[in-house]
Write an enzyme that holds these catalytic residues in place. Structure first.
Site, PDB file in Angstrom:
ATOM      1  N   VAL A  23      29.246 -38.714  42.339  1.00 18.14           N
ATOM      2  CA  VAL A  23      30.050 -38.179  43.432  1.00 18.14           C
ATOM      3  C   VAL A  23      29.717 -38.824  44.712  1.00 18.14           C
ATOM      4  CG1 VAL A  23      28.840 -35.972  43.971  1.00 18.14           C
ATOM      5  CG2 VAL A  23      31.365 -36.365  44.769  1.00 18.14           C
ATOM      6  N   LYS A  44      23.476 -48.006  36.280  1.00 21.75           N
ATOM      7  CA  LYS A  44      22.579 -48.308  35.416  1.00 21.75           C
ATOM      8  C   LYS A  44      22.927 -48.051  34.015  1.00 21.75           C
ATOM      9  CE  LYS A  44      18.823 -44.937  34.952  1.00 21.75           C
ATOM     10  NZ  LYS A  44      17.421 -44.550  35.315  1.00 21.75           N
ATOM     11  N   SER A  51      24.712 -37.007  36.878  1.00 20.72           N
ATOM     12  CA  SER A  51      24.797 -35.612  36.794  1.00 20.72           C
ATOM     13  C   SER A  51      26.025 -35.032  36.961  1.00 20.72           C
ATOM     14  CB  SER A  51      24.013 -34.996  38.025  1.00 20.72           C
ATOM     15  OG  SER A  51      22.547 -34.945  37.536  1.00 20.72           O
ATOM     16  N   TRP A  54      28.373 -33.578  34.701  1.00 20.83           N
ATOM     17  CA  TRP A  54      27.958 -32.144  34.042  1.00 20.83           C
ATOM     18  C   TRP A  54      27.991 -30.930  35.082  1.00 20.83           C
ATOM     19  CZ3 TRP A  54      26.495 -32.667  28.955  1.00 20.83           C
ATOM     20  CH2 TRP A  54      26.189 -33.755  28.597  1.00 20.83           C
ATOM     21  N   GLY A  57      29.657 -25.182  37.775  1.00 24.69           N
ATOM     22  CA  GLY A  57      30.198 -24.225  38.630  1.00 24.69           C
ATOM     23  C   GLY A  57      31.210 -24.405  39.284  1.00 24.69           C
ATOM     24  N   GLU A 123      29.085 -17.740  43.189  1.00 22.60           N
ATOM     25  CA  GLU A 123      27.697 -18.030  42.381  1.00 22.60           C
ATOM     26  C   GLU A 123      26.627 -17.657  43.320  1.00 22.60           C
ATOM     27  OE1 GLU A 123      27.319 -22.044  40.447  1.00 22.60           O
ATOM     28  OE2 GLU A 123      28.758 -22.455  41.930  1.00 22.60           O
ATOM     29  N   ASP A 223      15.152 -43.263  40.384  1.00 19.53           N
ATOM     30  CA  ASP A 223      14.906 -44.420  40.678  1.00 19.53           C
ATOM     31  C   ASP A 223      15.039 -45.077  42.108  1.00 19.53           C
ATOM     32  OD1 ASP A 223      14.500 -44.593  37.682  1.00 19.53           O
ATOM     33  OD2 ASP A 223      16.247 -46.121  37.336  1.00 19.53           O
ATOM     34  N   HIS A 244      16.957 -23.981  37.826  1.00 18.97           N
ATOM     35  CA  HIS A 244      17.925 -23.373  37.346  1.00 18.97           C
ATOM     36  C   HIS A 244      17.491 -22.241  36.541  1.00 18.97           C
ATOM     37  CE1 HIS A 244      21.978 -21.687  36.500  1.00 18.97           C
ATOM     38  NE2 HIS A 244      22.226 -22.726  37.247  1.00 18.97           N
ATOM     39  N   ARG A 293      18.821 -18.809  43.719  1.00 20.88           N
ATOM     40  CA  ARG A 293      18.445 -19.221  42.400  1.00 20.88           C
ATOM     41  C   ARG A 293      17.086 -19.007  42.360  1.00 20.88           C
ATOM     42  NH1 ARG A 293      21.794 -24.571  41.622  1.00 20.88           N
ATOM     43  NH2 ARG A 293      23.483 -23.034  41.116  1.00 20.88           N
ATOM     44  N   HIS A 352      16.058 -28.543  37.846  1.00 20.59           N
ATOM     45  CA  HIS A 352      17.826 -28.743  38.008  1.00 20.59           C
ATOM     46  C   HIS A 352      18.228 -29.670  39.064  1.00 20.59           C
ATOM     47  CE1 HIS A 352      21.897 -27.883  37.904  1.00 20.59           C
ATOM     48  NE2 HIS A 352      22.002 -27.259  39.155  1.00 20.59           N
ATOM     49  N   GLU A 376      22.252 -36.701  45.863  1.00 21.04           N
ATOM     50  CA  GLU A 376      21.176 -35.784  45.615  1.00 21.04           C
ATOM     51  C   GLU A 376      19.714 -36.459  46.015  1.00 21.04           C
ATOM     52  OE1 GLU A 376      21.010 -33.829  41.816  1.00 21.04           O
ATOM     53  OE2 GLU A 376      18.980 -33.515  41.753  1.00 21.04           O
ATOM     54  N   ARG A 387      18.588 -25.410  47.614  1.00 23.64           N
ATOM     55  CA  ARG A 387      20.005 -25.530  47.678  1.00 23.64           C
ATOM     56  C   ARG A 387      20.829 -24.184  47.353  1.00 23.64           C
ATOM     57  NH1 ARG A 387      24.032 -27.531  44.072  1.00 23.64           N
ATOM     58  NH2 ARG A 387      22.354 -27.434  42.507  1.00 23.64           N
ATOM     59  N   LEU A 393      27.653 -31.281  45.131  1.00 25.84           N
ATOM     60  CA  LEU A 393      28.974 -32.002  45.114  1.00 25.84           C
ATOM     61  C   LEU A 393      29.580 -32.199  46.641  1.00 25.84           C
ATOM     62  CD1 LEU A 393      30.703 -30.573  41.866  1.00 25.84           C
ATOM     63  CD2 LEU A 393      29.369 -32.780  42.091  1.00 25.84           C
TER      64      LEU A 393
HETATM   65  P1  FAD Z   1      24.364 -38.570  40.104  1.00 23.36           P
HETATM   66  O1  FAD Z   1      26.108 -37.818  39.797  1.00 23.36           O
HETATM   67  O2  FAD Z   1      23.471 -38.121  39.116  1.00 23.36           O
HETATM   68  O3  FAD Z   1      24.787 -40.141  40.018  1.00 23.36           O
HETATM   69  C1  FAD Z   1      23.750 -40.945  39.999  1.00 23.36           C
HETATM   70  C2  FAD Z   1      24.227 -42.326  39.566  1.00 23.36           C
HETATM   71  O4  FAD Z   1      23.153 -43.408  39.822  1.00 23.36           O
HETATM   72  C3  FAD Z   1      24.527 -42.428  38.067  1.00 23.36           C
HETATM   73  O5  FAD Z   1      25.616 -43.132  38.179  1.00 23.36           O
HETATM   74  C4  FAD Z   1      23.461 -43.108  37.686  1.00 23.36           C
HETATM   75  O6  FAD Z   1      23.684 -43.849  36.362  1.00 23.36           O
HETATM   76  C5  FAD Z   1      22.975 -44.067  38.677  1.00 23.36           C
HETATM   77  N1  FAD Z   1      21.592 -44.629  38.600  1.00 23.36           N
HETATM   78  C6  FAD Z   1      20.498 -43.954  38.688  1.00 23.36           C
HETATM   79  N2  FAD Z   1      19.294 -44.958  38.370  1.00 23.36           N
HETATM   80  C7  FAD Z   1      19.948 -45.902  38.944  1.00 23.36           C
HETATM   81  C8  FAD Z   1      19.446 -47.229  39.176  1.00 23.36           C
HETATM   82  N3  FAD Z   1      18.151 -47.659  39.120  1.00 23.36           N
HETATM   83  N4  FAD Z   1      20.074 -48.342  39.195  1.00 23.36           N
HETATM   84  C9  FAD Z   1      21.319 -48.127  39.217  1.00 23.36           C
HETATM   85  N5  FAD Z   1      22.308 -46.784  38.966  1.00 23.36           N
HETATM   86  C10 FAD Z   1      21.422 -45.897  39.000  1.00 23.36           C
HETATM   87  N6  FAD Z   1      26.125 -29.469  41.911  1.00 23.36           N
HETATM   88  C11 FAD Z   1      27.271 -28.495  42.351  1.00 23.36           C
HETATM   89  O7  FAD Z   1      27.578 -28.764  43.726  1.00 23.36           O
HETATM   90  N7  FAD Z   1      28.072 -27.785  41.768  1.00 23.36           N
HETATM   91  C12 FAD Z   1      27.789 -27.413  40.512  1.00 23.36           C
HETATM   92  O8  FAD Z   1      28.600 -26.603  39.719  1.00 23.36           O
HETATM   93  C13 FAD Z   1      26.892 -28.295  39.765  1.00 23.36           C
HETATM   94  N8  FAD Z   1      26.389 -27.953  38.454  1.00 23.36           N
HETATM   95  C14 FAD Z   1      25.575 -28.682  38.130  1.00 23.36           C
HETATM   96  C15 FAD Z   1      25.364 -28.912  36.431  1.00 23.36           C
HETATM   97  C16 FAD Z   1      24.465 -29.674  35.975  1.00 23.36           C
HETATM   98  C17 FAD Z   1      24.048 -29.492  34.472  1.00 23.36           C
HETATM   99  C18 FAD Z   1      23.423 -30.685  36.696  1.00 23.36           C
HETATM  100  C19 FAD Z   1      22.734 -31.538  36.059  1.00 23.36           C
HETATM  101  C20 FAD Z   1      24.108 -30.603  37.999  1.00 23.36           C
HETATM  102  C21 FAD Z   1      24.846 -29.571  38.636  1.00 23.36           C
HETATM  103  N9  FAD Z   1      25.129 -29.869  39.825  1.00 23.36           N
HETATM  104  C22 FAD Z   1      25.813 -28.951  40.600  1.00 23.36           C
HETATM  105  C23 FAD Z   1      24.252 -30.664  40.946  1.00 23.36           C
HETATM  106  C24 FAD Z   1      25.325 -31.913  41.250  1.00 23.36           C
HETATM  107  O9  FAD Z   1      25.811 -32.354  39.943  1.00 23.36           O
HETATM  108  C25 FAD Z   1      24.250 -33.165  41.454  1.00 23.36           C
HETATM  109  O10 FAD Z   1      23.547 -32.873  42.302  1.00 23.36           O
HETATM  110  C26 FAD Z   1      25.361 -34.181  41.978  1.00 23.36           C
HETATM  111  O11 FAD Z   1      26.106 -34.366  41.006  1.00 23.36           O
HETATM  112  C27 FAD Z   1      24.662 -35.585  42.295  1.00 23.36           C
HETATM  113  O12 FAD Z   1      25.461 -36.647  42.475  1.00 23.36           O
HETATM  114  P2  FAD Z   1      24.958 -38.074  43.011  1.00 23.36           P
HETATM  115  O13 FAD Z   1      26.162 -38.777  43.117  1.00 23.36           O
HETATM  116  O14 FAD Z   1      23.942 -37.899  44.136  1.00 23.36           O
HETATM  117  O15 FAD Z   1      24.119 -38.231  41.598  1.00 23.36           O
HETATM  118  C1  SIN Z   2      25.744 -23.861  37.918  1.00 20.59           C
HETATM  119  O1  SIN Z   2      27.021 -24.251  37.553  1.00 20.59           O
HETATM  120  O2  SIN Z   2      25.330 -22.723  37.853  1.00 20.59           O
HETATM  121  C2  SIN Z   2      25.010 -24.888  38.830  1.00 20.59           C
HETATM  122  C3  SIN Z   2      25.607 -24.966  40.275  1.00 20.59           C
HETATM  123  C4  SIN Z   2      24.850 -25.736  41.192  1.00 20.59           C
HETATM  124  O3  SIN Z   2      23.958 -26.300  40.711  1.00 20.59           O
HETATM  125  O4  SIN Z   2      25.470 -25.818  42.234  1.00 20.59           O
END
Ligand code: FAD
Ligand code: SIN
Length: 534
Positions: A23, A44, A51, A54, A57, A123, A223, A244, A293, A352, A376, A387, A393
């Protein structure tokens, strides 16, 4: 200091390189385009890995009748246990509703109630129903789908998949001016190369793979945070790893990513039970099963200690229309031999979310010129010591928009990189013992002795060096760097607060109302500081 690699064999360039396609990366890339900048988006693995897809919520935003950013702020501050940066929270909650509306305009479809309004759930830590969700419990997949559709249709965004960012490239002025990449590709862009840019945005997500059991996918090896540390950036709040509370318990033998049972399941009426069938959260916190949490994870940990069992129960048999409301969770329970309509689900805490990360200002600027961090991987200060559910997100949407706007205002000319000659690399064999040691010594509960033991293991593992540059060694080296940062900060913070729980310092103390920042100097020495909370 950089990781050992082969010589760069190719080069490319764009106004801005965005690393990561979750995101945070996708939002930043789209907004950079709306300001007319060219973008190279590197990721990568496959573009939809990370994440984000996945997330279950949902997304928290003050969009419901009677809800206000101020109420969202109050809940965020309480969950953050005194360590939130008030200005960062203001930005998050006040710019959040517009960012979500924009996402909807970009094509994301959220679930509706019977009256046709966007359905909102609750939540842990939220005093209101304020969580938008999609596909029941497949919110992240829908967010990812909508943003990816927009990114792929924009000709000004060049995408390179299977492109692992190894290290930042810096000019002689010390400004980040590109990134060293390893691409598994075809044709001229194969192997190690350099992507030059006027600014680099790291959006590589979390670091859950530092632990044995995590909700995070395999790509979450931290990374980008490690890259930033090696580039001289400060990290902050890294001791606050969020566990979590309700991750499907299978067996200790199951390592890596584990299935999550969303907090929203409790939001829709499920309850936690111990092995005596007691609803143990009642009386422990005014919000009982829907306490923040960290509170729930601690209590589950206590219950597990008392019973000697490695899990507690989540009873979701009372949740209305479970199968249609939570189709992903229903399927993963069934795949693991559990029928949540009829049986209790065994659950235990697992790593988590990293509430800390690379310290940035309100425009995502790190302490190193030219290096921006989003999502993140960043520590904006909005999450403090823990958090609030579904604020992540939202953070990617809000801060991705701000970073792009800041870069559009001020983007210096491209500078030439100077290649650093001091290198380091660890053997991939260190990963398993590292994860076990982190889970045992720096998990839900820590103490001086458990942390010292883990640090000793990490020191021993640092002797297992490698001379073979490859993906597994780069990831192993990054995990080791981050594990060390987490343990060192956890040792410094001699109190319990948020998701940092020290058995030897069980109380919070006002004398610790500071953020711990850590950096590595040019000789490779670690330096930590305390910064009072604003
Ligand atoms: P990510 O979505 O993890 O994307 C990281 C990207 O970087 C990926 O494309 C990866 O391949 C790439 N990458 C990593 N290392 C490298 C590298 N060295 N070189 C190039 N690319 C690389 N949050 C909420 O707000 N609501 C929810 O309901 C929720 N539920 C969750 C459920 C699960 C199971 C998990 C694991 C997390 C959840 N979270 C939730 C947390 C949230 O999903 C994440 O914190 C958020 O999506 C992180 O977004 P991001 O873009 O920072 O990272
Ligand atoms: C969950 O759906 O319980 C995860 C939500 C979050 O990590 O924000």
């Amino acid at each position: 200091m950089r990781l050992l690699t082969g010589k760069p064999g190719w080069s490319t360039s764009a106004d801005v390189v965005v690393i990561g396609s979750g995101v945070a990366g996708l939002t930043t890339a789209l907004n950079l385009r709306s300001h007319g900048l060219s973008v190279l988006l590197v990721t990568k693995a496959r573009i939809d890995e990370g994440s984000t897809k996945w997330a279950q919520g949902g997304i928290a935003a003050a969009l419901g009748p009677g809800d206000t950013p101020d109420q969202h702020k109050k809940d965020t501050l309480i969950a953050g246990a005194g360590l939130c940066d008030s200005k960062a929270v203001d930005v998050l909650v006040s710019e959040g509703p517009e960012a979500v509306r924009k996402l909807i305009a970009q094509g994301a479809v959220f679930d509706k109630s019977e009256t046709g309004e966007i359905a909102l759930t609750r939540e842990g830590g939220h005093l209101r129903d304020r969580i938008l969700h999609a596909g029941g419990d497949a919110t992240g997949a829908e967010v990812s789908r909508a943003l990816l559709t927009a990114v792929k249709s924009d000709k000004g965004i060049e995408i390179i998949e299977h492109a692992l960012a190894i290290d930042a490239l810096k000019s002689k002025t010390g400004r980040v001016c590109g990134v060293l990449l390893h691409v598994i590709g075809a044709g001229s862009r194969d192997g190690v190369g350099s992507a030059l840019a006027r600014a680099v945005v790291v959006a590589t997500g979390g670091l859950g793979q530092v632990y044995s059991q995590t909700t995070n996918p395999a790509v979450s090896t931290g990374d980008g945070v490690a890259l930033a540390l090696r580039a001289g950036a400060k990290v902050a709040d890294v001791e606050f790893i969020q566990f979590h509370p309700t991750v499907l318990w299978r067996d200790l033998a199951n390592r890596g990513q584990q299935p999550l049972i969303s907090e929203a399941v409790r939001g829709e009426g499920a309850i936690l039970l111990n092995h005596k069938n007691e609803q143990f959260m009642v009386g422990k916190h005014p919000q009982a099963d829907l306490a923040p949490r960290d509170v729930v994870s601690k209590e589950i940990f206590n219950q597990m200690q008392q019973s000697g069992q490695p899990f507690v129960w989540l009873d979701a048999t009372r949740v209305k229309d479970f199968q249609s409301r939570f189709p992903t969770i229903y399927a993963s329970c069934k795949a693991n031999g559990i029928d949540p309509l009829k049986e209790k689900i065994p659950v235990a805490p697992a790593s988590h979310y990293a509430s800390g990360g690379v310290k940035v200002d309100l425009n995502g600027q790190s302490s190193v010129a030219g290096l921006y961090i989003c999502g993140e991987s960043a520590c904006t200060g909005a999450h403090g010591a823990n958090r609030l559910a579904s604020n992540s997100l939202l953070e990617g949407l809000v801060f991705g928009t701000r970073i792009a706007a800041a870069l559009a205002k001020q983007l210096p000319a491209q500078e030439e990189p100077v290649y650093e000659s001091k290198t380091t690399l660890l053997d991939p064999k260190i990963v398993l013992p590292l994860q076990i040691s982190m889970s045992e010594g720096a998990g839900v509960m820590r103490s001086e002795s458990s942390l010292r033991k883990t640090l000793q293991t990490l020191n021993e593992l640092s002797k297992l060096t490698s001379t073979e540059p490859q993906i597994e060694s780069w990831e192993a080296s990054n995990l080791h760097l981050l594990a060390t940062a987490i343990v060192q900060s956890a040792l410094i913070r001699k109190e319990s607060r948020g998701s940092h729980w020290r058995s030897d310092y069980p109380q919070s103390s006002d004398s610790w109302l500071s953020r711990i920042t850590t950096e590595i100097d040019e000789s490779g020495n670690w330096k930590s500081d305390l910064e009072p909370i604003q």
